[in-house]
Design a protein around this motif. Structure first.
Motif: not given
Length: 280
Positions: A20-27, A91-94, A98-102
């Motif tokens: 999954v892409q958490a914004g610009a961060v691959a996860c 990246d960790a902050m982002a 992303w989780l919160e916005k989702s």
């Protein structure tokens, strides 16, 4: 080195893996059978900010998610030397944003990590508190690297006991990881140096460390300072164990026991989340 690390620690797991892409961060989502989706464990892997990945840590992440009964999100943050600190922290902050916005608020998130990843987990909490934002609900940390200045007494007293880390190596790794303008004394990168006010606001934290580690003081001193400030931080020293011993579950019953304790700790601090509101 990164390929070797992934090959050394990678293994098959009884979990569904979903990139999954958490914004610009691959996860990647790691979801054991029946894992809750109304909460998440955000896992930050270790490897000295240089090596490691969701692949190398997939087994420990899957075990932790299984023990907690909660899905985990493994973060593939940017690594040194291509991306110097604080890139990994950014990246960790982002990912949390992303989780919160989702739709997944901070009180439904627990952080977990080992070694440098544990430092990032603490750094995220420190940075968010500095910004006036809510911290995740809890954290489970293994062999946390809380002090890039390597000031702890155990770097001397445990030098002959630790087969992996020595103070000159730790200091060299820290120096070469810092980008322009970044400092080893920044409490986001050396959480041991965070103010008492910030430490007081930390969520419940479980820290585990091996008795033979030169990084022993990083856990002991952080737990002592945070507890003195009023935070709920429990540290466990595991007899005879080395750095991130939890990554050897097939060889060490202590590894299985430690991760099980971490999973139960996380689950206990997310029990208030109401079921029926899955997050995917």
């Amino acid at each position: 080195m990164r390929a070797d690390w992934d090959e050394l620690f990678s293994s098959s797991v009884s979990a569904t893996i979903e990139p999954v892409q958490a914004g610009a961060v691959a996860c990647e989502w790691v979801r054991p059978p029946a894992a809750r989706r109304d909460a998440a464990i955000v896992y930050l892997h270790g490897g000295g900010f240089r090596v490691g990945s969701p692949t190398s840590h997939r087994e420990i992440i899957a075990r932790l998610a299984l023990e907690a009964g909660i899905q985990a999100l493994a973060v593939d943050y940017r690594l040194v030397p291509e991306h110097l600190l604080p890139a990994a922290l950014d990246d960790a902050m982002a990912v949390l944003e992303w989780l919160e916005k989702s739709g997944l608020p901070a009180d439904r998130i627990a952080l977990a990590g080992d070694s440098a990843g544990a430092a990032l987990a603490l750094g995220v909490m420190v940075a968010r508190l500095q910004q006036g934002k809510r911290s995740p609900a809890a954290a489970y940390l293994m062999s946390a690297w809380t002090d890039l200045t390597a000031s702890g007494e155990s770097y001397q007293s445990h030098a002959a006991l630790d087969p992996i880390h020595q103070r000159p190596m730790i200091l060299a790794m820290a120096r070469s990881a810092l980008g322009a303008g970044a400092s080893a004394e920044d409490p986001r990168l050396s959480p041991l140096l965070a103010s008492a006010e910030i430490m007081r606001a930390l969520p419940p934290i479980l820290m585990q460390v091996g008795e033979r580690e030169t990084l022993l003081s990083d856990t002991e001193e952080f737990a002592a300072r945070a507890s003195a400030a009023g935070a709920s931080v429990r540290s466990e020293i595991w007899p005879g164990m080395i750095h991130v011993f939890q990554q050897f579950p097939d060889e060490l019953p202590e590894a299985r026991e430690a991760v099980a304790a971490g999973g139960k700790f996380i689950a206990a601090h997310l029990v208030s989340v109401q079921a029926g509101s899955d997050f995917t």
